[in-house]
Design a protein around this motif. Sequence first.
Motif, PDB file in Angstrom:
ATOM      1  N   LEU A  55      -5.319 -70.302  46.113  1.00 26.46           N
ATOM      2  CA  LEU A  55      -5.722 -69.109  46.842  1.00 26.46           C
ATOM      3  C   LEU A  55      -4.505 -68.424  47.453  1.00 26.46           C
ATOM      4  N   ASN A  56      -4.420 -67.114  47.289  1.00 30.04           N
ATOM      5  CA  ASN A  56      -3.304 -66.343  47.819  1.00 30.04           C
ATOM      6  C   ASN A  56      -3.784 -65.530  49.016  1.00 30.04           C
ATOM      7  N   PHE A  57      -3.919 -66.186  50.174  1.00 33.54           N
ATOM      8  CA  PHE A  57      -4.413 -65.522  51.380  1.00 33.54           C
ATOM      9  C   PHE A  57      -3.842 -66.245  52.588  1.00 33.54           C
ATOM     10  N   LYS A  58      -3.208 -65.494  53.478  1.00 35.33           N
ATOM     11  CA  LYS A  58      -2.587 -66.110  54.647  1.00 35.33           C
ATOM     12  C   LYS A  58      -3.615 -66.299  55.763  1.00 35.33           C
ATOM     13  N   GLU A  77     -11.179 -60.620  47.641  1.00 25.78           N
ATOM     14  CA  GLU A  77     -10.564 -60.402  46.321  1.00 25.78           C
ATOM     15  C   GLU A  77     -11.388 -59.421  45.486  1.00 25.78           C
ATOM     16  N   VAL A  78     -12.654 -59.215  45.850  1.00 26.45           N
ATOM     17  CA  VAL A  78     -13.501 -58.339  45.027  1.00 26.45           C
ATOM     18  C   VAL A  78     -14.105 -57.155  45.793  1.00 26.45           C
ATOM     19  N   SER A  83     -19.039 -55.859  43.765  1.00 28.60           N
ATOM     20  CA  SER A  83     -20.062 -56.529  44.565  1.00 28.60           C
ATOM     21  C   SER A  83     -19.899 -58.041  44.522  1.00 28.60           C
ATOM     22  N   CYS A  84     -20.448 -58.698  45.550  1.00 25.43           N
ATOM     23  CA  CYS A  84     -20.301 -60.151  45.679  1.00 25.43           C
ATOM     24  C   CYS A  84     -21.544 -60.722  46.362  1.00 25.43           C
ATOM     25  N   ARG A 186     -20.220 -58.948  40.627  1.00 24.34           N
ATOM     26  CA  ARG A 186     -18.999 -59.313  39.910  1.00 24.34           C
ATOM     27  C   ARG A 186     -18.670 -60.777  40.176  1.00 24.34           C
ATOM     28  N   ARG A 187     -18.818 -61.211  41.434  1.00 23.60           N
ATOM     29  CA  ARG A 187     -18.519 -62.597  41.784  1.00 23.60           C
ATOM     30  C   ARG A 187     -19.683 -63.194  42.576  1.00 23.60           C
TER      31      ARG A 187
END
Length: 597
Positions: A55-58, A77-78, A83-84, A186-187
Amino acid sequence: MLETCRSSCKRSTILIILDRSVYKLVELKEYIKIRDTIYAVDSKTENGFTFSRLLNFKYSSNLEKADPDHIIALVTEVIPKYSCLVFCPTKKNCENVASMVCKYLKKEFRAHREKEKGDLIKNLKNIGNGSICPVLLQTIPFGVAYHHSGLTNDERKSIEEAYSAGVLCLLACTATLAAGVNLPARRVILRAPYVASDFLKKNQYKQMIGRAGRAGIDSAGESILIVQEKDKHLVQGLVNSPLENCYSNLLLELNKGMQSLLLSLVGLKIAVTHEEVDNFMCSTLLGVQQQLLSKEKSLSEITKEGLENLIEKGLLKGRISEKEHNSKCILTITPLGKATYKGSIDLAYCNLLYRELKKGLEGLILESNLHLLYLTTPYDMTSDFRPDWMIYLRQFNQLSTAEQKVADIVGVPESFITKKASGQAIRKNVDSAVVNRLYLSFVLYTLLKETNIWSVAEKFNMSRGYVQNLLNSAASFTSCVLHFCEELEEFWVYKALLTELTKQLTYCVKTELIPLMEVAGVLEARAKQLYNAGYKTVAHLANAHPGTLVKMIEHLSLRQAKQIVSSAKMLLSEKAEALQEEVEELLKVPTDIPGTC
């Protein structure tokens, strides 16, 4: 099993295949997340997973505490571009996730389709008669909402429409959304491999991740299952196991399944002998699967036991024998059996319902509709229910003297409620199912007086969705009891009473709004708008101009206005035809009277 279904249901199978061929299948990529690592599901590998990415999130220390499962990282990310859906194990968890995500989203999210989100909030306030859930009020400006059975039908519909239109980009929801509503994303994120406290079954997992990918919009969809280290081995088995087999439900619930079917077969004269019933059962899915049944009993033996049980309950008449010459003995349905299947009454409760209605004839309290409401409160809503005893006592004390007699008649004395509310020990046994039904009848009684689901839910400390579900179930069951009584002459007195009560429960509005509620597409909030605008009858609506309706009624589209006018015209026409037929029947001259021709 699939081949068997194809051979016995060829036409249905072909229709399904043709229907699916219309749609272009969207690729679904499955992932699981353990800590901050994403793995792709790959059945070709030994453990079923392959490393995909980190995961690329601080995360700050505070955010890590608030969101240990990194849901914010996964959704941002989406959204808001795509939509999620986030599936959560419980209703409360849905609300917590929606609220938590919004606390840490950037302010830019509020600017996305701001006007439409404002309109959605106004609409929800209108639905709630000025009230709106504080969580939704906080989350909707960010394009986020929750979706579960605690919402009313109108709230759910508004949220679903806003999500489908892209006004809402994230829904935190329970597993029921996967099976009941077509809301793709989408996710799809599965908050945990559990539904409540039960570990996911493969068919549940596939149903939820199947929401990912929108045909004609996305080229692919993706699902991410959040997994704790302790559940890793269970999830490996989950994602790599085959789907569970589909079995006939007839044996799982004998009263609702097998015996209900047998009663209907005889009542409708589809099969009236033991032999004919056996032949019919062999053509069911259960008959096809009978080799999978317990070796202790054959399908014929199970059928025989079901028929004997119906005879024992007084629902059927006839003799069941293993002797060949008796296999063609005619089975007939009793008046109670006919009333049961005509009213679609659960066989587990038909004898109890008969006894309670019979007892009601001895002293029905008609000062209000409380006694009738008790008799028509659904039996199946009391099993997992626990009343709040202080509220129980408070509501009881607000009843009139005659209404309080209802509690005593059905078997819940005032002393019992008082002792339970004060925490005293109870020596006398009181039927808990009766106690719960009476409490739910208090809810319905209050609801019919106030016609406001929000205030009643607050008064009884229940979710508004549960209160509405209770109302809908009671309206349906009251209609069933009405049909039950219509088949039994001794219950003639209930017919008129239950006809009116069914209408009251179905609409649950002030009397003047009921005619408008009969028009398809008009719910309570819309009926109030129309009534206040001067459209007080079906005839007024049938003669209205759609364009004028749009100008006078807030949040009404031209398409909806046309549908309302069209439905009103159709309803008015049906009523006119029914009256015309009644007139012709009254004026018809009998031909069997001497001197007539």
